[in-house]
Write an enzyme that holds these catalytic residues in place. Structure first.
Site, short mmCIF file in Angstrom:
data_model
loop_
_atom_site.label_atom_id
_atom_site.label_comp_id
_atom_site.label_asym_id
_atom_site.label_seq_id
_atom_site.Cartn_x
_atom_site.Cartn_y
_atom_site.Cartn_z
N HIS A 210 76.80 45.40 -23.09
CA HIS A 210 77.23 44.14 -22.48
C HIS A 210 76.71 44.15 -21.04
CE1 HIS A 210 80.58 44.67 -25.51
NE2 HIS A 210 80.21 43.44 -25.76
N GLU A 213 78.78 39.42 -17.98
CA GLU A 213 79.39 38.42 -18.86
C GLU A 213 80.20 37.37 -18.11
OE1 GLU A 213 82.06 40.29 -21.63
OE2 GLU A 213 82.48 38.42 -22.72
ZN LIG Z 1 80.77 42.01 -27.37
#
Ligand SMILES: [Zn+2]
Length: 409
Positions: A210, A213
């Protein structure tokens, strides 16, 4: 050897070829693709199965980013704000993971198969999803995830990660491929990132993380401020981020198959670096919308020649694991894109780009690619070939047939 014919074939190959009245010859791998007439003349004496009026053949869909261990969430987690969501995940994590039994995950996987998904990139935090993945015909790139930002915990966390990775490796097969996930720049100590990536390089494993985000993540990583400050103080006694975005990205050199999920808060420098690393961006538009994060700037990715894939993320931040639902959302949320041309890009993102991000010979109906094929029947005749991809995204809930590695799944 088997031959299927359909009204339309969407190849998702390098030239984005679409064939009207086409046929495909395949075994475990694709042998030939062309017009029905061409295939009939070349492969005489072999029965051709016609899939009916308004039928479409295309590569199976590749969901490049999903968390199956959170499959039991429907109405528990808090949406609308990233920090509130994260706090609700921490508060309900045990309960949700306990409810996500192998039986439940298997049920979700068979629904994914019926909606045309033939390959997933499964991010596994606890390795509780390994059995259902092994038992499903869906190809799984199984990302054993490492997490932990506290320096004094590193040895234990790395040992646990290695044990989980080894159990994934023991089950390696053509349809179950071990890989490594780094949770995120804010949650993984640079030493752990370094060690996990060294393993990935040694063993040629795909890697995913990730990255940027939420606005809170941006503020914390760049300035040690914002919503994350209180969170880290409360849970981990930390007042400073363990890394900066560019320091984090710089650790990923020489990883062959690399992807970063979300990337909605990336700077121009970050995107240049992502391009330099030959990485893909896993786009999870519904998850970003529900947590009220920024919408990914697709045009900027195109400018920087960074390819994107499509992921549903988990049911922890989505109401569906169907790739057709996700593709529809993507089409609707990126309101400035022309729906006709954007649909064509979306189908390639959900097939060939996903395959490349995961390091697989899939995602295209082209000679020598794996025979992962789906068949759909549209509700009516296509008037203009130009509209085929858009209509396919608009009207498909479930597919009629799925072949994985040439076998009816
Ligand atoms: Zn995710």
């Amino acid at each position: 050897m088997k031959i299927l014919s359909a009204s339309w074939i969407i190849t998702c190959n390098e030239d984005s070829t679409i064939i009207k009245d086409g046929a495909i010859v395949f075994d475990e791998k694709i042998i030939d693709v062309g017009t029905k007439e061409y295939i009939e003349n070349k492969y005489t004496g072999i029965e051709i199965e016609f899939l009916g009026e308004n039928s479409v053949l295309m590569p199976g869909l590749i969901n490049s980013h999903v968390h199956l261990e959170f499959s039991s969430n429907a109405t528990t987690l808090k949406y609308g704000n990233f920090m509130q969501w994260l706090n609700s995940v921490i508060a309900s994590r045990e309960e949700l993971v306990e409810k996500a039994t192998s039986k439940l995950i298997s049920k979700k996987l068979s629904k994914m198969l019926k909606s045309g998904t033939t390959t997933i990139g499964a991010i596994s935090s606890y390795s509780l999803d390994i059995e259902p993945c092994l038992n499903s015909p869906i190809n799984t790139v199984f990302f054993t995830e490492v997490i932990g930002s506290k320096a004094d915990m590193i040895d234990n966390l790395f040992a646990d990660f290695k044990a989980r990775l080894n159990s994934a490796k023991k089950n390696e097969s053509k349809s179950f491929i071990p890989a490594i996930a780094i949770h995120s720049p804010y949650s993984v100590h640079p030493f752990l990132v370094r060690e996990a990536l060294n393993l990935a390089r040694e063993e040629k494993l795909a890697v995913s993380s990730h990255f940027l985000e939420s606005p809170e993540e941006f503020e914390w990583l760049h300035r040690d401020e914002g919503g994350f400050l209180e969170f880290f103080k409360n849970f981990l006694g930390q007042e400073k981020s363990v890394t900066k975005p560019m320091e984090f990205l710089n650790q990923f050199k020489d990883i062959d198959n690399l992807s970063f999920t979300h990337c909605v808060e990336t700077s121009i420098d970050d995107l240049e670096k992502i391009k330099e690393l030959n990485a893909f961006v896993n786009h999870c538009v519904t998850s970003n919308r529900l947590l009220n994060n920024t919408k990914l700037d697709i045009d900027r990715l195109i400018d920087f020649k960074v390819p994107f894939t499509i992921g549903t993320d988990g049911l922890s931040s989505n109401n569906s694991l169907s790739m057709f639902d996700e593709l529809r959302n993507c089409l609707m949320i990126h309101t400035h894109k022309n729906p006709i041309s954007f649909s064509k890009s979306l189908l390639k993102a959900a097939t060939v780009n996903g395959a490349k991000a995961l390091g697989l010979q899939k995602g295209q109906l082209a000679k020598d690619k794996d025979s992962d094929i789906i068949a759909i029947n549209l509700p009516d005749t296509i008037k203009d070939e130009e509209d085929l991809c858009m209509n396919l995204i608009l009207h498909t809930k479930f597919v009629n047939k799925v072949y994985i590695g040439g076998k009816n799944a």
